[in-house]
Each structure stands twice: as C-alpha cells, then as structure tokens.
Enzyme design. Structure first.
Site, PDB file in Angstrom:
ATOM      1  CG  HIS A  61      -1.784  -1.202   1.307  1.00 21.04           C
ATOM      2  ND1 HIS A  61      -1.841  -1.676   2.641  1.00 21.04           N
ATOM      3  CD2 HIS A  61      -2.291  -2.116   0.545  1.00 21.04           C
ATOM      4  CE1 HIS A  61      -2.886  -2.876   2.391  1.00 21.04           C
ATOM      5  NE2 HIS A  61      -3.188  -2.930   1.160  1.00 21.04           N
ATOM      6  CE  LYS A  71       1.603   3.118   5.538  1.00 15.33           C
ATOM      7  NZ  LYS A  71       1.074   2.171   4.840  1.00 15.33           N
ATOM      8  CE1 TYR A 131      -0.166   2.219   9.607  1.00 11.93           C
ATOM      9  CE2 TYR A 131      -0.605   0.219  10.858  1.00 11.93           C
ATOM     10  CZ  TYR A 131      -1.046   1.001   9.884  1.00 11.93           C
ATOM     11  OH  TYR A 131      -2.355   0.592   9.474  1.00 11.93           O
ATOM     12  CG  ASP A 169      -4.296  -5.947   0.522  1.00  5.52           C
ATOM     13  OD1 ASP A 169      -4.397  -4.826  -0.235  1.00  5.52           O
ATOM     14  OD2 ASP A 169      -4.035  -6.088   1.358  1.00  5.52           O
TER      15      ASP A 169
END
Length: 192
Positions: A61, A71, A131, A169
């Site tokens: 992603h 991130k 995250y 996904d």
C-alpha cells in the site's frame, strides 16, 4: 537508538537501546529530536495499530500526494516480515525492495519513506503491529501494487495455502501495470 542503513537510501532500520534488569526492560520507542537528526525531518501525525493472525499479508500500500505518507512501524507482539518497495519512477533503485523481520524480541523499527509501497506478512500465530504516519489517511489517495508481483519476487515466508488476504489486496496491479507511481525528481518532503 542505533541506525542501520539498508540497500536503499532513506529506508532505515532502527534498533533501540534496551535497558534490562531483574524487573524487566525499558526503552525509548520514539524521540522526535533524535529521529529528525538521524533518520528523516518529518513530523508524525497519526498512530495506528492492527492485530492479525499467521498468514495474513497486508499490502503493498501507499498514499498518493498530497497525502503521501512515511511510516515508522514496529511489532509489539509476535513477528512480521516487513517490506518497503521503491515505486519512484526514475529512481536508481526503482522496483527494488528491502525486507526486515520485526519481532517483539528484537524491537526493531522500520522507516518507510514517502515514495515507497509498504506491506507485511505475519510470521507468528498472532501479531500486534503499530505504525506512525506523517500524513493523515485519505481514502481518495489510496494506491497499491500486487503483493505477489513476480517481477518483485518477494518471499513473504508464508506457506501459499495459508496466505490470508483482504478482497482489495487480491486485485492490485503489478508494478509495471500501475496507473500511478511517484516521480523520483519530485521532493516529497518539500512542505515539511
């Protein structure tokens, strides 16, 4: 914190300094000043946490500008294989990736800069994954590439018959077929 450079500039592994004694351990999981000095001059604005079971693959992603995200990821419980793929057209490392095992034991953190696709596979029976993001989630800016793109050749270290994916996904394009990618010549941190 100790900074471990990877084969792709900007993609960084962070090993914290752990203080252990008879009571357990203590470590500083994040220090904004030290992070800016040693890793990247950015400011995190959102923290996320997910829980997954063995075989789950999330990714690959990214978010498109103006909502592109860096991130900083880590595992609180369990183990994952975490992956950052360079999707900046014109980059000398375009289409290459870095993979690192993040576990509750090693306490590594992994920094994925803007311009990279990110994903992970769950290697333990269960994982709690955290995250930090330096931009807010914006559904209209979602982007992704196929986790199983044969041109990338990522070994997710999960048995094929045990892989668990979201419906989304399962449908992402290969890198070579992606409609939108980052431009290496554009400074993705110019507003920082």
């Amino acid at each position: 914190m100790e900074i471990i450079k990877t084969s792709i500039a900007g993609v960084t592994i962070i090993e914290p300094r752990l203080f252990k004694d008879a009571r357990g351990y203590f470590y500083e999981s994040f220090n904004q000043k030290e992070f800016k000095e040693k890793v990247c001059c950015t400011t995190f604005v959102q923290d996320n946490e997910s829980k997954s079971s063995y075989g789950v693959i999330r990714g690959l992603h990214f978010q498109k500008p103006p909502f592109a995200q860096s991130k900083l990821v880590r595992v609180v419980k369990g183990a994952v294989l975490d992956v950052a793929v360079d999707i900046r057209k014109g980059s000398p490392t375009f289409g290459r990736y870095v993979a690192v095992e993040l576990t509750e034991e090693n306490k590594y953190q992994f920094f994925i800069p803007r311009g990279f696709a990110h994903g992970f596979s769950v290697l333990s029976e269960e994982v709690v994954f955290q995250y930090k993001c330096d931009n807010f989630y914006a559904p209209q800016s979602e982007g992704a590439i196929a986790w199983n793109d044969p041109d990338l050749g990522i070994d997710w270290r999960v048995s094929t018959n045990r892989i668990i994916l979201s419906e989304k996904d399962e449908k992402h394009p290969r890198l070579k077929d992606a409609e939108w990618l980052f431009d290496y010549s554009v400074d993705l941190y110019s507003n920082e």
